[in-house]
Design an enzyme around this catalytic site. Sequence first.
Site, mmCIF file in Angstrom:
data_model
loop_
_atom_site.group_PDB
_atom_site.id
_atom_site.type_symbol
_atom_site.label_atom_id
_atom_site.label_comp_id
_atom_site.label_asym_id
_atom_site.label_seq_id
_atom_site.Cartn_x
_atom_site.Cartn_y
_atom_site.Cartn_z
ATOM 1 N N ASP A 209 13.362 19.673 -3.421
ATOM 2 C CA ASP A 209 14.812 19.743 -3.160
ATOM 3 C C ASP A 209 15.404 18.334 -3.277
ATOM 4 O OD1 ASP A 209 15.186 19.484 0.467
ATOM 5 O OD2 ASP A 209 13.550 18.758 -0.822
ATOM 6 N N ASP B 269 11.769 13.302 -2.791
ATOM 7 C CA ASP B 269 11.314 14.290 -3.783
ATOM 8 C C ASP B 269 11.287 13.659 -5.175
ATOM 9 O OD1 ASP B 269 13.195 15.662 -1.677
ATOM 10 O OD2 ASP B 269 11.856 17.257 -2.349
ATOM 11 N N ASN C 84 17.989 19.602 0.671
ATOM 12 C CA ASN C 84 18.743 18.373 0.960
ATOM 13 C C ASN C 84 20.201 18.498 0.516
ATOM 14 O OD1 ASN C 84 16.771 16.637 2.124
ATOM 15 N ND2 ASN C 84 15.808 16.472 0.113
ATOM 16 N N THR D 252 7.829 20.451 -1.215
ATOM 17 C CA THR D 252 8.337 19.288 -0.477
ATOM 18 C C THR D 252 9.766 19.517 -0.008
ATOM 19 O OG1 THR D 252 9.200 18.174 -2.435
ATOM 20 C CG2 THR D 252 6.885 17.751 -1.861
ATOM 21 N N PHE E 232 13.187 18.969 9.122
ATOM 22 C CA PHE E 232 14.228 19.525 8.253
ATOM 23 C C PHE E 232 13.731 20.677 7.377
ATOM 24 C CE2 PHE E 232 18.171 19.517 5.987
ATOM 25 C CZ PHE E 232 17.844 19.782 4.668
ATOM 26 N N ASN E 233 12.635 20.488 6.632
ATOM 27 C CA ASN E 233 12.213 21.508 5.666
ATOM 28 C C ASN E 233 11.928 22.849 6.341
ATOM 29 O OD1 ASN E 233 12.430 19.818 3.472
ATOM 30 N ND2 ASN E 233 10.271 19.194 3.513
ATOM 31 N N HIS F 200 8.362 10.580 2.660
ATOM 32 C CA HIS F 200 7.786 11.857 3.118
ATOM 33 C C HIS F 200 7.029 12.603 2.003
ATOM 34 C CE1 HIS F 200 10.359 11.672 6.714
ATOM 35 N NE2 HIS F 200 11.404 11.483 5.918
ATOM 36 N N ASP F 201 7.749 13.004 0.969
ATOM 37 C CA ASP F 201 7.225 13.986 0.013
ATOM 38 C C ASP F 201 6.063 13.460 -0.805
ATOM 39 O OD1 ASP F 201 10.597 15.188 -0.603
ATOM 40 O OD2 ASP F 201 9.150 15.679 0.961
#
Length: 308
Positions: free
Chosen positions: A10, A15, A39, A123, A164-165, A238-239
């Site tokens: 996203d 990402d 996102n 992700t 969030f995800n 993160h991703d």
Amino acid sequence: MKTKIILDVDPGHDDAVAILVAAKHEKLDLRGITVVAGNQVLEKTLQNALKVCSFAGIDVPVYAGQDRPLLRDQVIADDIHGDSGLDGPQFPPPTKRAEEKSAVDFIIEECLQHDREIVLVPTGPLTNIALALLKEPRIKQGIKEIVLMGGAYGLGNVTPSAEFNIFVDPEAAHIVFESGLPITMVGLDLTHQAKAYPEVVERIRRLGTPVAELVVELFAFFGDTYKRVFGFEAPPLHDVCAVAHVIDPTLIKTQKVPVVVETTRGACYGRTVCDFYFKTGKPANVHVAMELDQKRFWDLVIDTLSKY
Ligand code: RIB
Ligand code: CA
């Protein structure tokens, strides 16, 4: 033998870097990039995936996925990723177009053609993955494992409880976590160990390529929003941690424990409840990422980016 992966994204600044690493690392066979709303709205996350692939010359098919969560209202993260979802760098208009086939149909077709070979690397919110499992449960036979960026056993980031995800589509996450498939959860407790401090940014800048400059510009915007919203000194990548785990599982120490997703609407909606003391009597179903080998992680990321 390369590892066959489907990257479900996203974009999203982190990402975007995950796409760059997944597309270039020699250990991975990136079969396709599927895009989901997260996102930003799907129209924007899809454009962002196409912009990154066009800019970096990534010749991997991109598929449009779900534009909203299974049940709940839509949540976006424009406070972190901006109005475009990828604010900061100026991209030329994408030359690449999305495939006609939907993300869910691509995931189904690809998984049905393999025997426990495909690694799904979501992700973003898990809407595409959940729908593919619902629409065609037989795809499980083609999936080796799911390595997802999402969740947390500690603090959430979009609420005190939820990451969030997962929060964007808790019902989808519940379907994935209860699928019985091997799952590795690369949550905030791990990804916050992957902050792009200035020395890392400088190593990337010194690569001196257009892609390196793009990543530096992505980090600049992402770093500003993480400073403003969370008070972080540097933005967490993160991703890319999920992709790095697929490339080299020795980079991340994990612990297999029972994990359930809270789908009751309330203060803990979307929380990944991790039972480290096995108090629930449930079987361990998820490998939870605990510790990152930060030096080797950044070496892998920077070495891969140097190949553009
Ligand atoms: O909570 C972090 C996650 O949410 C990352 O995947 C980021 O891109 C956003 O999707
Ligand atoms: Ca993401």
